[in-house]
Design a protein around this motif. Structure first.
Motif, PDB file in Angstrom:
ATOM      1  N   LEU B  13       6.917  29.757 -37.122  1.00 40.40           N
ATOM      2  CA  LEU B  13       7.538  28.432 -37.258  1.00 40.40           C
ATOM      3  C   LEU B  13       9.058  28.607 -37.275  1.00 40.40           C
ATOM      4  O   LEU B  13       9.559  29.669 -37.648  1.00 40.40           O
ATOM      5  CB  LEU B  13       7.073  27.746 -38.550  1.00 40.40           C
ATOM      6  N   PRO B  14       9.805  27.573 -36.863  1.00 35.58           N
ATOM      7  CA  PRO B  14      11.267  27.718 -36.794  1.00 35.58           C
ATOM      8  C   PRO B  14      11.879  28.034 -38.166  1.00 35.58           C
ATOM      9  O   PRO B  14      11.456  27.468 -39.179  1.00 35.58           O
ATOM     10  CB  PRO B  14      11.731  26.335 -36.315  1.00 35.58           C
ATOM     11  N   ASP B  15      12.875  28.904 -38.166  1.00 38.05           N
ATOM     12  CA  ASP B  15      13.596  29.247 -39.397  1.00 38.05           C
ATOM     13  C   ASP B  15      14.120  27.994 -40.086  1.00 38.05           C
ATOM     14  O   ASP B  15      14.084  27.882 -41.311  1.00 38.05           O
ATOM     15  CB  ASP B  15      14.797  30.158 -39.069  1.00 38.05           C
ATOM     16  N   TYR B  16      14.619  27.065 -39.280  1.00 35.15           N
ATOM     17  CA  TYR B  16      15.158  25.829 -39.833  1.00 35.15           C
ATOM     18  C   TYR B  16      14.119  25.132 -40.703  1.00 35.15           C
ATOM     19  O   TYR B  16      14.415  24.691 -41.816  1.00 35.15           O
ATOM     20  CB  TYR B  16      15.599  24.914 -38.683  1.00 35.15           C
ATOM     21  N   LEU B  17      12.899  25.052 -40.194  1.00 32.69           N
ATOM     22  CA  LEU B  17      11.825  24.376 -40.933  1.00 32.69           C
ATOM     23  C   LEU B  17      11.548  25.104 -42.250  1.00 32.69           C
ATOM     24  O   LEU B  17      11.475  24.477 -43.318  1.00 32.69           O
ATOM     25  CB  LEU B  17      10.559  24.319 -40.067  1.00 32.69           C
ATOM     26  N   ILE B  18      11.430  26.417 -42.182  1.00 31.95           N
ATOM     27  CA  ILE B  18      11.136  27.203 -43.390  1.00 31.95           C
ATOM     28  C   ILE B  18      12.247  27.006 -44.424  1.00 31.95           C
ATOM     29  O   ILE B  18      11.966  26.743 -45.613  1.00 31.95           O
ATOM     30  CB  ILE B  18      11.011  28.714 -43.035  1.00 31.95           C
ATOM     31  N   ASN B  19      13.486  27.109 -43.962  1.00 33.98           N
ATOM     32  CA  ASN B  19      14.615  26.963 -44.893  1.00 33.98           C
ATOM     33  C   ASN B  19      14.646  25.586 -45.544  1.00 33.98           C
ATOM     34  O   ASN B  19      14.915  25.464 -46.743  1.00 33.98           O
ATOM     35  CB  ASN B  19      15.937  27.238 -44.168  1.00 33.98           C
ATOM     36  N   GLU B  20      14.357  24.564 -44.769  1.00 31.97           N
ATOM     37  CA  GLU B  20      14.365  23.203 -45.318  1.00 31.97           C
ATOM     38  C   GLU B  20      13.196  22.985 -46.276  1.00 31.97           C
ATOM     39  O   GLU B  20      13.338  22.319 -47.304  1.00 31.97           O
ATOM     40  CB  GLU B  20      14.319  22.172 -44.174  1.00 31.97           C
TER      41      GLU B  20
END
Lengths: 317, 317
Positions: B13-20
């Motif tokens: 999954l995109p890093d952005y999604l995980i971070n958010e």
């Protein structure tokens, strides 16, 4: 009179065309002739059957003293010295229009293959990388992509029509504004700075030789893709290889090359390069349409009529 | 309250999604947990982060006693027992629409790659076959091709819109007539008899399991191409391999498989088969849009509001 027709190209032509040509005169192929036979062919050939890249230089005209018509199986005639043909009052036909769709389809295929890494994706599966848990890097979407088309002739327009359906943002470089709603650039450099993908759809001439050079590739930039379905001579291959090595550009999709059928090995096995062997028009349907058009032109010549699709500037009946 | 969010899919999954997601609660990933930690996760997980194929069966629900929401990164939810979620009053979101364009682009790429033999053409050059004088067999033109789309939902319509630009003759199979001008078939079998290329764009359900079987492949015929961008389960893989072996069909372009990430080796190294590792939506842009939509749904759930894009039939706030 009996026409002597010589196939002077090494490219493969449809059987249908060859069989029909044989009905129209005495037919031979350059590759089958020994030195003696070739010498005779020089004297008696009336019609030369060539394809896009075939070199018909002043020296060739000197040899074929009786040639009255050159029938080109293809739309491009960059190999033919047209001015010399005009001087010598020789007819030249080519096959425009009938191949627009498939060449445009090929351009779109190369663009999507290079932006979406389709060939690499296929290899990724065959190497079992997916099964082993590897993840492919994400691709670049065609939707919203800024695509610059260098040359908005028949084929360029057909490419643009397809890219509209993919919701690309389309621009073109041409000498004069066309009756289309796409962004218009009079400078190839400016369009290349603007676009994410540059598609070459211009004729190959002395003026366009190596127009895709180091400077243009730098303008295309590290996120930019190059697609060439026109002619290899338009691109400075050494500059392109350097640009790929240095990541000056993101990738390339190439159907045409400077020294076909040789393709520089430096272009092989790169995940961001897609190579096809000049198959722009290579479908059963289109090659048949091209064959019919070559025949229609030969028949017009034989009947003493104007050619159906003469090369611009060349003689009429 | 602190939400416990568990990534329950093996897909990247995109890093952005995980971070958010990490900003919205306590986050962990199934793959990082030992048996003890997983046991605890069963008890406290509020939100399950899954992707299309993730299996959420009755047994999984039994374990995750406190799950209140399933957030699916993808449009398909065939792995999720939706009826069980409805019974248990669990929210489910998915990511429709944002991926239509890229999945449709992928479908067109597979179709043109298989009809025009683009992968084989690339290999042909890298094997130096062209340089050695070999000639590739001619391809099949997309222009004028009869294409049948099985399933004319959001993605099917996006595919059709692109194929119009290629001047394909388009038909669709669906349960009810849509407000489009394409040929309409109520029988998959009849459409397959009619078309040159069959594109699968239907959801995977119990009813559509292996709907592309031996009989359908026979109807597709020796000049027919199969493209699947939906789900592997829609195609009987053994029947497909047999059909390729026996030349019952002309070729196939497949982005999805029955047992991903395993692809049967019997599909490898065939000049008429194009394989991609479920990259339908795999572009930077689209994956980001999908990530944003997953977050919007999680935020709606946390705020006690209706989900932005709930799976049809599932609960509201």
């Amino acid at each position: 009179m009996t026409y002597h027709i010589l196939k002077y190209t090494d490219s493969s032509l449809p059987d249908y065309l060859i069989n029909e040509v044989k009905k129209r005169g005495e037919y031979s192929e350059k590759k089958d002739l020994n030195a003696d036979e070739l010498k005779k062919a020089y004297e008696k050939t009336d019609i030369l059957l060539v394809s896009g890249g075939t070199k018909i230089t002043k020296e060739v005209y000197e040899k074929f003293k009786n040639v009255k018509m050159i029938a080109d199986f293809g739309v491009g005639y960059d190999g033919i010295d047209v001015n010399e043909a005009i001087k010598r009052n020789i007819f030249i036909s080519h096959t425009p229009n009938v191949l627009n769709d498939d060449v445009a389809n090929t351009a779109v295929a190369l663009l999507i293959n290079v932006t979406r890494q389709m060939i690499e994706a296929h290899k990724f599966i065959e190497r079992k990388d997916w099964e082993k848990g590897s993840v492919m890097p994400l691709g670049v979407s065609l939707t919203g992509l800024k695509v610059g088309i260098a040359g908005l002739g028949r084929i360029g327009k057909a490419i643009a029509a397809r890219l509209e359906a993919f919701k690309c943002d389309i621009a073109y470089f041409a000498h004069s504004k066309k009756d289309v709603s796409y962004k218009f650039f009079t400078s190839l450099k400016d369009m290349t700075s603007w676009c994410d993908a540059l598609i070459i759809a211009m004729p190959s001439t002395k003026e366009t030789f190596h127009c895709i050079n180091e400077e243009i590739l730098e303008k295309l930039g590290p996120d930019g893709f190059l697609v060439n379905i026109a002619r290899g001579a338009l691109v400075d291959t050494d500059a392109l290889i350097k640009a790929l090595d240095n990541k000056t550009i993101a990738g390339a999709g190439l159907d045409v090359f400077e020294h076909e059928p040789t393709v520089p090995q430096a272009l092989f096995n790169r995940p961001n390069v897609v190579l096809t062997p000049h198959i722009g028009s290579a479908t059963t349907y289109t090659r048949m349409e091209m064959a019919k058009l070559v025949l229609a032109n030969i028949d017009a010549f034989i009947a003493g009529k104007n050619l159906v699709t003469k090369v611009p500037g060349t003689r009429d009946a």
